[in-house]
Design a protein around this motif. Structure first.
Motif, short mmCIF file in Angstrom:
data_model
loop_
_atom_site.label_atom_id
_atom_site.label_comp_id
_atom_site.label_asym_id
_atom_site.label_seq_id
_atom_site.Cartn_x
_atom_site.Cartn_y
_atom_site.Cartn_z
N UNK A 266 0.82 -1.21 0.00
CA UNK A 266 0.00 0.00 0.00
C UNK A 266 0.86 1.26 0.00
N UNK A 267 1.98 1.21 0.70
CA UNK A 267 2.89 2.36 0.70
C UNK A 267 3.41 2.63 -0.70
N UNK A 268 3.65 1.56 -1.48
CA UNK A 268 4.21 1.73 -2.81
C UNK A 268 3.25 2.41 -3.79
N UNK A 269 1.96 2.48 -3.44
CA UNK A 269 0.99 3.15 -4.31
C UNK A 269 1.10 4.67 -4.24
N UNK A 270 1.84 5.17 -3.25
CA UNK A 270 1.97 6.61 -3.05
C UNK A 270 3.36 7.08 -3.50
N UNK A 271 3.43 8.12 -4.31
CA UNK A 271 4.74 8.61 -4.76
C UNK A 271 5.71 8.92 -3.63
N UNK A 272 5.22 9.34 -2.46
CA UNK A 272 6.14 9.64 -1.36
C UNK A 272 6.65 8.38 -0.67
N UNK A 273 6.09 7.21 -1.03
CA UNK A 273 6.63 5.95 -0.53
C UNK A 273 6.14 5.51 0.82
N UNK A 274 5.06 6.09 1.30
CA UNK A 274 4.49 5.63 2.57
C UNK A 274 2.99 5.80 2.55
N UNK A 275 2.31 5.08 3.47
CA UNK A 275 0.89 5.31 3.69
C UNK A 275 0.71 6.59 4.49
#
Length: 238
Positions: free
Chosen positions: A195-204
């Motif tokens: 789930x973290x990988x879905x965000x460009x900043x690399x975290x949930x």
């Protein structure tokens, strides 16, 4: 009853997670709070009243707003936080899924907001309405099939802009928060890396991230009709 200077916030979906944190944040900001969820516990704390019940039921929505007026004399802020998210391929949604999503995500918004805005206008002192939506409205993802979320939460985002313009000269602001995936107990720890990988900043995101966004909107008197993305860059792209 509190004095007439103290502001009053109504928060739905308030028994846990983001909703419970919003209750705490608004109370720390000096608001009296009326909190609702299906199974919320009674409150014995000052300036904090709970109303249990399904907010998609118009009778419950009415009871929530009437409680705010009876106990505290006014409504200044409504946070439409209650919502459900059902991730399924489109053809696997059931009639029950559809009714549940429409009821909690749309009907509760319509009824509760209509009652709250009517009260705000009768007070003559302005007010603020905030919806909690989802970044998937603006950034669909094939790995998270979510047509019902897009249908209902997307409707909330459009309604936010329309209502903001309708009320712009009458002192009531209307905004929305559009979160990415937020780290709450509903997400098992073994899923966090994906789930973290879905965000460009690399975290949930965290619950505090969302609360900070809502409080920013609360304290930004020149901001209305805004959909504030608290999504680690998801809506911007990849």
């Amino acid at each position: 009853m509190t004095n007439s200077i103290q502001k009053v916030a109504v928060i739905t979906g308030a028994s846990q997670g983001i909703g419970a944190a919003l209750v705490e944040a608004y109370r720390k900001s000096g608001f009296a709070v009326v909190a609702n969820s299906r199974s919320i516990a009674p409150s014995t704390e000052p300036d904090h009243v709970t109303v249990a019940g399904d907010i998609s039921d118009p009778a419950v929505a009415r009871a929530v707003i009437e409680t705010a007026v009876r106990e505290f004399g006014r409504v200044d802020t409504l946070v439409n936080n209650a919502g459900i998210f059902i991730a399924k391929p489109f053809t696997e949604y059931t009639d029950e899924d559809y009714r549940a999503a429409i009821g909690v995500n749309l009907t509760s918004f319509f009824t509760t907001t209509q009652l709250a805005v009517d009260q705000m206008l009768r007070q003559g002192g302005g007010g603020h309405v905030v919806q909690v939506t989802t970044s998937l409205v603006d950034h669909a993802n094939s790995s998270v099939p979510s047509v019902l979320a897009s249908l209902t939460k997307g409707g909330l985002q459009s309604a936010t802009k329309s209502l903001a313009i309708e009320l712009a000269t009458r002192g009531v602001r209307v905004n929305a928060i559009s979160p990415g995936i937020i780290s709450t107990p509903m997400h098992a720890p073994e899923t966090h890396a994906a789930m973290a990988s879905l965000h460009p900043v690399g975290r949930m995101g965290t619950i505090d991230d969302v609360v900070d966004g809502v409080l920013f909107l609360e304290n930004a008197p020149f901001v209305t009709g805004e959909v504030l993305h608290v999504d680690g860059g998801q809506s911007a792209g990849h």
